[in-house]
Scaffold this motif. Structure first.
Motif, short mmCIF file in Angstrom:
data_model
loop_
_atom_site.label_atom_id
_atom_site.label_comp_id
_atom_site.label_asym_id
_atom_site.label_seq_id
_atom_site.Cartn_x
_atom_site.Cartn_y
_atom_site.Cartn_z
N GLU A 216 0.85 -1.20 0.00
CA GLU A 216 0.00 0.00 0.00
C GLU A 216 0.89 1.25 0.00
OE1 GLU A 216 -4.21 1.32 0.82
OE2 GLU A 216 -3.49 -0.71 1.21
N PRO A 217 0.63 2.21 -0.89
CA PRO A 217 1.48 3.40 -0.94
C PRO A 217 1.35 4.24 0.33
CG PRO A 217 -0.42 3.66 -2.39
CD PRO A 217 -0.41 2.23 -1.92
N ASP A 218 2.48 4.80 0.75
CA ASP A 218 2.44 5.68 1.92
C ASP A 218 2.01 7.08 1.48
OD1 ASP A 218 4.62 6.69 0.56
OD2 ASP A 218 6.11 5.96 1.99
N ASP B 180 -2.54 5.99 -6.84
CA ASP B 180 -3.93 6.08 -6.39
C ASP B 180 -4.63 4.73 -6.49
OD1 ASP B 180 -4.17 5.75 -9.09
OD2 ASP B 180 -4.98 7.74 -9.49
N GLU B 181 -5.91 4.71 -6.16
CA GLU B 181 -6.69 3.48 -6.22
C GLU B 181 -7.19 3.26 -7.65
OE1 GLU B 181 -7.33 1.19 -3.94
OE2 GLU B 181 -6.15 2.20 -2.39
N PRO B 182 -7.16 2.02 -8.11
CA PRO B 182 -7.66 1.74 -9.46
C PRO B 182 -9.19 1.77 -9.50
CG PRO B 182 -7.05 -0.31 -8.40
CD PRO B 182 -6.65 0.79 -7.45
N THR B 183 -9.73 2.05 -10.65
CA THR B 183 -11.19 2.01 -10.79
C THR B 183 -11.69 0.58 -10.90
OG1 THR B 183 -10.93 2.26 -13.19
CG2 THR B 183 -11.29 4.27 -11.91
N SER B 184 -10.82 -0.33 -11.32
CA SER B 184 -11.17 -1.75 -11.39
C SER B 184 -9.88 -2.55 -11.47
CB SER B 184 -12.05 -2.05 -12.62
OG SER B 184 -11.35 -1.74 -13.80
N TRP C 38 -0.62 -0.24 -9.19
CA TRP C 38 0.51 0.51 -8.63
C TRP C 38 1.81 0.18 -9.33
CZ3 TRP C 38 -1.66 -1.29 -3.33
CH2 TRP C 38 -2.71 -0.46 -2.97
N LEU C 39 1.98 -1.09 -9.71
CA LEU C 39 3.19 -1.50 -10.40
C LEU C 39 3.30 -0.81 -11.77
CD1 LEU C 39 5.64 -3.26 -9.97
CD2 LEU C 39 4.37 -5.21 -10.90
N THR C 40 2.18 -0.71 -12.47
CA THR C 40 2.18 0.00 -13.74
C THR C 40 2.51 1.47 -13.54
OG1 THR C 40 0.57 -1.52 -14.73
CG2 THR C 40 0.73 0.68 -15.71
N GLN C 41 1.93 2.10 -12.51
CA GLN C 41 2.20 3.51 -12.24
C GLN C 41 3.67 3.73 -11.89
OE1 GLN C 41 -0.88 4.40 -9.22
NE2 GLN C 41 -1.76 5.82 -10.72
#
Length: 509
Positions: A301-303, A312-316, A323-326
């Motif tokens: 979980e990102p700090d 951020d949180e994905p829409t789906s 998060w890995l893609t970001q």
């Protein structure tokens, strides 16, 4: 009234015309201007209006102390009569839609300059007026070697032209005072213009009003910065990550994503590096494959810092994949080649994690990396259309043709419901937007054929893209063809443009 009061005189004339000369007599002209020779107020108003229009066309503010010098003779011959007729048509009754007038004016002026000819003096005021509204026309007009053009342009500060290619556009940089007076809706266009001339000055304009602009206005200006980010923007964008508005913060993240040298990029790299382990092949294993083995752990979980940087949180779908893609998209692509010691294509083969591969695709587009786009084009399943602007020019049309034909086949395969979905039909058109013109004959013929059939989304293309990029010889595709009703108007406008363009070329031969 002094000579400097001509603007107020114009406003007083309009006021007298609106309420009637019986209630408000027409004002006297500025000092040094001729007085209407009549006692009738209605006639004085009409004569004064004619005088004003003559002054506007001449660009002059007469003064008894500084009479205008006479216009010098031209050094070069006039453009042919046929060319002059075409220019008058473009300026007064264009035979094409408004968005196609400027390209034709640029072509006309370019031909005039190339043949060392000059426009008729009667066309100069309208050309200079047009040049004040369109910088591309201003630049083309400045290349015409006309003594009378320069003489007339010098009479009006708004008309002044650059003396040569090295001189800055005389329209001048927008001052902070002018910027403050601009309506919010006009600022993005002005900012684009200023950024093209001086990226630092454009950013300084944004900073000058940052404290008083509303959130949506700040976000809109950051979106302009993100179109062509400059390393000097990094400090402003870092501050914007702490903006109270989530819209502004998201715009700052998008802009920083295109700056691989930013502090955010370093933070994203540190987070990703903690998840990546590279195992290099040794001994006999190296003989089987020289590629290193890349293992990627799942992020936690990102700090608070990660959230600030846009995690951020994905829409789906999977949160950790998202998060890995970001993280991958926010990491400089050079980090991968340095860590693995191989080129972009080998990095792609070594990295098998789908979320990381998606991040590499996004990073290539964000960082506008031509080397990565070229290396990955044949490896990625349906590379983004925006990559066409990055690959070598000799490959663009080939890739665009492949994309068009594949999308046409896909659309035909799903033609059960009105030629497939709208999204499927528009993909080919999106690819064409990223292929600069002029296009070759093969691509142009394919596009016109699809346009006549209203396929592959070609009907959604802007008319100026089609008209200015299509090869003239490709019109043969439309001979004896019945054009689809959906695209008939678009095809007609393209043919009108090409006909006018042909006429300009013929007129200057």
């Amino acid at each position: 009234m002094s000579a400097g009061d001509h603007t107020g005189w114009q406003a007083a004339l309009v006021s007298a015309a609106l309420v009637g000369t019986s209630r408000r007599p027409p004002p006297p002209p500025p000092a040094g201007w001729p007085l209407p020779d009549t006692d009738r107020s209605e006639q004085r108003l009409l004569d004064s209006a004619a005088l004003w229009q003559a002054a506007v066309r001449a660009g002059l503010t007469p003064s008894p102390d500084s009479p205008a010098a006479p216009a010098p003779p031209e050094r070069h011959p006039l453009a042919p009569a046929e060319a002059d007729q075409l220019l008058r048509l473009l300026l007064e009754q264009p035979p094409v839609p408004a968005v196609l007038v400027a390209p034709l004016l640029r072509q006309w002026l370019g031909a005039c300059a190339e043949h060392r000819l000059v426009p008729d003096a009667a066309r100069l005021p309208a050309l200079l007026d047009r040049a004040t509204r369109d910088r591309s026309v201003r630049a083309a007009l400045a290349r015409v070697d006309s003594a009378r053009l320069r003489w007339l342009a010098a009479a009006n500060p708004d008309w002044r032209l650059p003396e040569g290619p090295e001189e800055e556009d005389p329209a001048g940089a927008t001052s902070e005072q002018d910027w403050a007076r601009l309506p919010a809706s006009a600022r993005p266009a002005v900012l684009r213009r200023e950024r093209a001339a001086d990226p630092d000055h454009g950013r300084e304009l944004v900073e000058s009003s940052w404290g008083t602009d509303r959130a949506r206005e700040r976000a809109a200006l950051l979106a302009v910065l993100a179109e062509q980010p400059h390393p000097g923007d990094a400090d402003l964008l870092e501050r914007a990550l702490d903006d109270p508005s989530s819209t502004v913060r998201a715009a700052a993240v998008a802009a920083l994503g295109r700056l691989p040298g930013s502090r955010r990029a370093r933070r994203m790299t540190e987070r990703l590096a903690a998840l990546v382990t590279v195992h290099r092949a040794r001994g006999l294993a190296r003989l089987r494959s020289a590629l290193p083995l890349v293992e990627v752990a799942r992020p936690g979980e990102p700090d608070e810092s990660g959230v600030r940087d846009g995690l951020d949180e994905p829409t789906s779908g999977s949160r950790t994949d998202h998060w890995l893609t970001q993280l991958t998209a926010g990491t400089p692509l050079s980090w991968w080649t340095e860590q693995l010691g191989v080129g972009p294509a080998e990095v792609w083969r070594a990295v098998t994690e789908p979320a990381v591969r998606q991040g590499l695709v996004e990073a290539t587009g964000l960082q506008q990396d031509a080397g990565w786009a070229t290396a990955l084009w044949e490896l990625v399943d349906r590379p983004p259309a925006s990559w066409l602007a990055l690959v070598p020019a000799e490959q663009r049309e080939r890739h665009a043709l492949q994309r068009l034909r594949a999308d046409t086949a896909r659309s035909a395969a799903t033609a059960g419901r009105r030629r497939g979905t709208l999204a499927a039909r528009q993909v080919g058109a999106e690819a064409l937007l990223h292929v600069p013109g002029p296009w070759g004959e093969e691509l142009s013929r394919t596009v016109l054929d699809l346009l006549a059939r209203a396929e592959a989304g070609t009907g959604a293309l802007p008319v100026e893209v089609l008209a200015t990029r299509l090869h003239p010889a490709a019109r043969a595709v439309l001979t004896d063809r019945v054009v689809a009703r959906e695209t008939a108007t678009l095809v007609a406008h393209v043919l009108q443009y090409q006909s006018a363009s042909d006429s300009i070329r013929e007129a200057f031969r």
